[in-house]
Design a protein around this motif. Structure first.
Motif, PDB file in Angstrom:
ATOM      1  N   LYS A 108       0.837  -1.214   0.000  1.00  0.00           N
ATOM      2  CA  LYS A 108       0.000   0.000   0.000  1.00  0.00           C
ATOM      3  C   LYS A 108       0.869   1.261   0.000  1.00  0.00           C
ATOM      4  CE  LYS A 108      -2.908  -0.658   3.452  1.00  0.00           C
ATOM      5  NZ  LYS A 108      -4.101  -0.684   4.314  1.00  0.00           N
ATOM      6  N   GLU A 109       1.932   1.277   0.808  1.00  0.00           N
ATOM      7  CA  GLU A 109       2.821   2.446   0.841  1.00  0.00           C
ATOM      8  C   GLU A 109       3.391   2.727  -0.548  1.00  0.00           C
ATOM      9  OE1 GLU A 109       5.801   1.582   3.836  1.00  0.00           O
ATOM     10  OE2 GLU A 109       4.253   1.393   5.405  1.00  0.00           O
ATOM     11  N   HIS A 110       3.875   1.683  -1.210  1.00  0.00           N
ATOM     12  CA  HIS A 110       4.436   1.853  -2.556  1.00  0.00           C
ATOM     13  C   HIS A 110       3.353   2.283  -3.554  1.00  0.00           C
ATOM     14  CE1 HIS A 110       8.323   0.485  -1.350  1.00  0.00           C
ATOM     15  NE2 HIS A 110       7.957  -0.769  -1.134  1.00  0.00           N
ATOM     16  N   LEU A 111       2.188   1.670  -3.442  1.00  0.00           N
ATOM     17  CA  LEU A 111       1.106   1.984  -4.378  1.00  0.00           C
ATOM     18  C   LEU A 111       0.725   3.466  -4.288  1.00  0.00           C
ATOM     19  CD1 LEU A 111      -0.937   1.055  -6.516  1.00  0.00           C
ATOM     20  CD2 LEU A 111      -2.479   0.423  -4.654  1.00  0.00           C
ATOM     21  N   PHE A 112       0.609   3.992  -3.074  1.00  0.00           N
ATOM     22  CA  PHE A 112       0.246   5.415  -2.926  1.00  0.00           C
ATOM     23  C   PHE A 112       1.318   6.322  -3.528  1.00  0.00           C
ATOM     24  CE2 PHE A 112      -2.574   3.871   0.615  1.00  0.00           C
ATOM     25  CZ  PHE A 112      -3.755   4.182  -0.035  1.00  0.00           C
ATOM     26  N   LYS A 113       2.598   5.985  -3.312  1.00  0.00           N
ATOM     27  CA  LYS A 113       3.689   6.792  -3.884  1.00  0.00           C
ATOM     28  C   LYS A 113       3.673   6.737  -5.405  1.00  0.00           C
ATOM     29  CE  LYS A 113       6.957   6.169  -0.153  1.00  0.00           C
ATOM     30  NZ  LYS A 113       7.946   5.198   0.281  1.00  0.00           N
ATOM     31  N   TRP A 114       3.626   5.538  -5.947  1.00  0.00           N
ATOM     32  CA  TRP A 114       3.661   5.359  -7.403  1.00  0.00           C
ATOM     33  C   TRP A 114       2.413   5.945  -8.063  1.00  0.00           C
ATOM     34  CZ3 TRP A 114       6.636   1.794 -10.771  1.00  0.00           C
ATOM     35  CH2 TRP A 114       7.831   1.372 -10.177  1.00  0.00           C
ATOM     36  N   ASN A 115       1.286   5.810  -7.396  1.00  0.00           N
ATOM     37  CA  ASN A 115       0.024   6.252  -7.986  1.00  0.00           C
ATOM     38  C   ASN A 115       0.004   7.764  -8.209  1.00  0.00           C
ATOM     39  OD1 ASN A 115      -2.291   5.149  -9.091  1.00  0.00           O
ATOM     40  ND2 ASN A 115      -3.507   5.438  -7.252  1.00  0.00           N
ATOM     41  N   LYS A 116       0.687   8.514  -7.356  1.00  0.00           N
ATOM     42  CA  LYS A 116       0.745   9.974  -7.522  1.00  0.00           C
ATOM     43  C   LYS A 116       1.405  10.359  -8.838  1.00  0.00           C
ATOM     44  CE  LYS A 116       0.752  11.134  -2.642  1.00  0.00           C
ATOM     45  NZ  LYS A 116       1.609  11.182  -1.477  1.00  0.00           N
ATOM     46  N   ILE A 117       2.398   9.585  -9.247  1.00  0.00           N
ATOM     47  CA  ILE A 117       3.150   9.902 -10.463  1.00  0.00           C
ATOM     48  C   ILE A 117       2.588   9.174 -11.683  1.00  0.00           C
ATOM     49  CG2 ILE A 117       5.443   9.769 -11.543  1.00  0.00           C
ATOM     50  CD1 ILE A 117       6.469   9.684  -8.509  1.00  0.00           C
ATOM     51  N   HIS A 118       2.277   7.900 -11.510  1.00  0.00           N
ATOM     52  CA  HIS A 118       1.957   7.050 -12.662  1.00  0.00           C
ATOM     53  C   HIS A 118       0.485   6.714 -12.839  1.00  0.00           C
ATOM     54  CE1 HIS A 118       6.208   6.459 -13.323  1.00  0.00           C
ATOM     55  NE2 HIS A 118       6.346   6.105 -12.052  1.00  0.00           N
ATOM     56  N   ASN A 119      -0.381   7.116 -11.902  1.00  0.00           N
ATOM     57  CA  ASN A 119      -1.810   6.826 -12.009  1.00  0.00           C
ATOM     58  C   ASN A 119      -2.073   5.349 -12.353  1.00  0.00           C
ATOM     59  OD1 ASN A 119      -4.516   7.440 -11.876  1.00  0.00           O
ATOM     60  ND2 ASN A 119      -4.629   8.035 -14.031  1.00  0.00           N
ATOM     61  N   LEU A 120      -1.655   4.468 -11.472  1.00  0.00           N
ATOM     62  CA  LEU A 120      -1.775   3.021 -11.699  1.00  0.00           C
ATOM     63  C   LEU A 120      -3.193   2.509 -11.509  1.00  0.00           C
ATOM     64  CD1 LEU A 120       1.373   1.907  -9.680  1.00  0.00           C
ATOM     65  CD2 LEU A 120       1.181   2.155 -12.161  1.00  0.00           C
ATOM     66  N   THR A 121      -3.940   3.160 -10.620  1.00  0.00           N
ATOM     67  CA  THR A 121      -5.309   2.730 -10.323  1.00  0.00           C
ATOM     68  C   THR A 121      -6.146   3.953  -9.987  1.00  0.00           C
ATOM     69  OG1 THR A 121      -6.710   1.444  -8.817  1.00  0.00           O
ATOM     70  CG2 THR A 121      -4.633   2.241  -7.911  1.00  0.00           C
ATOM     71  N   GLY A 122      -7.436   3.858 -10.242  1.00  0.00           N
ATOM     72  CA  GLY A 122      -8.344   4.955  -9.900  1.00  0.00           C
ATOM     73  C   GLY A 122      -8.587   5.059  -8.404  1.00  0.00           C
ATOM     74  N   ALA A 123      -8.239   4.002  -7.679  1.00  0.00           N
ATOM     75  CA  ALA A 123      -8.422   3.997  -6.220  1.00  0.00           C
ATOM     76  C   ALA A 123      -7.348   4.872  -5.584  1.00  0.00           C
ATOM     77  CB  ALA A 123      -8.319   2.570  -5.695  1.00  0.00           C
TER      78      ALA A 123
END
Length: 192
Positions: A26-41
């Motif tokens: 989850k920690e990695h997902l939140f960091k990566w998601n800010k830059i790469h938009n991996l998921t809509g969640a």
């Protein structure tokens, strides 16, 4: 939803390091998601519900040697199942480079030796039989059956994560069972 207590109430048998791995994921997902938009969640509550959805089938799936997840995206359900089933060889099929990079990073960071990440569309893969084929939010059941036909035999099981439309999608289909939870319908089919 408190993810840990909800999972514990369901008496799922999970490895000792499952919640540690989930927290790191989850920690990695939140960091990566800010830059790469991996998921809509974008919030923890939604991610926790996705994780719960992904792992709940551990309560009814048989022990299995191989699993393929079609269109893994940011890891739902394939990466979560890989964390929950360390003795199962899990192949994550995902065509998008940014998501593949994330999945490879998670695999390396968490030391998930049971994970193989394939950067392809499932149609481009060499045929190989898997014990279980999963997919969530990729396409309708009819198309998933077509996409998975080179990867299953009569002993394989198909587990598709579906919503309410599942009942329309399975009319006249293979023998199946629908397992319902509050927010999810799990469509379980035999492979032939």
């Amino acid at each position: 939803m408190d993810l840990k207590s909800t999972i514990e109430q369901d008496n799922l048998t999970l490895p000792d390091n499952f919640f540690y791995n989930i927290q790191k994921y989850k920690e990695h997902l939140f960091k990566w998601n800010k830059i790469h938009n991996l998921t809509g969640a974008k919030d923890e509550q939604t991610i926790d519900s996705f994780i719960y959805d992904a792992v709940f089938p551990v309560s009814f799936l048989p022990k299995t040697d191989t699993l393929m997840d079609i269109g893994t995206g940011a890891g739902f359900p394939g990466m979560i199942l890989a964390m929950a089933l360390p003795d199962t060889e899990v192949t994550l099929v995902e065509p998008l480079k940014k998501r593949v990079s994330f999945l490879q990073f998670i695999k390396a960071d968490l030391g998930l030796n049971n994970v193989t990440v394939v950067k392809k569309r499932v149609e481009e893969m060499e045929p190989k039989i898997f014990d279980i084929i999963t997919s969530r939010a990729v396409t309708d059941t009819k198309m998933l059956l077509k996409l998975s036909e080179n990867f299953r035999d009569k002993n394989s099981q198909l587990l598709f994560y579906k919503g309410e439309k599942v009942y329309e999608e399975v009319e006249g289909s293979l023998p199946h069972k629908i397992i319902r939870t509050k927010n999810r319908h799990y469509l379980l089919m035999q492979g032939e």
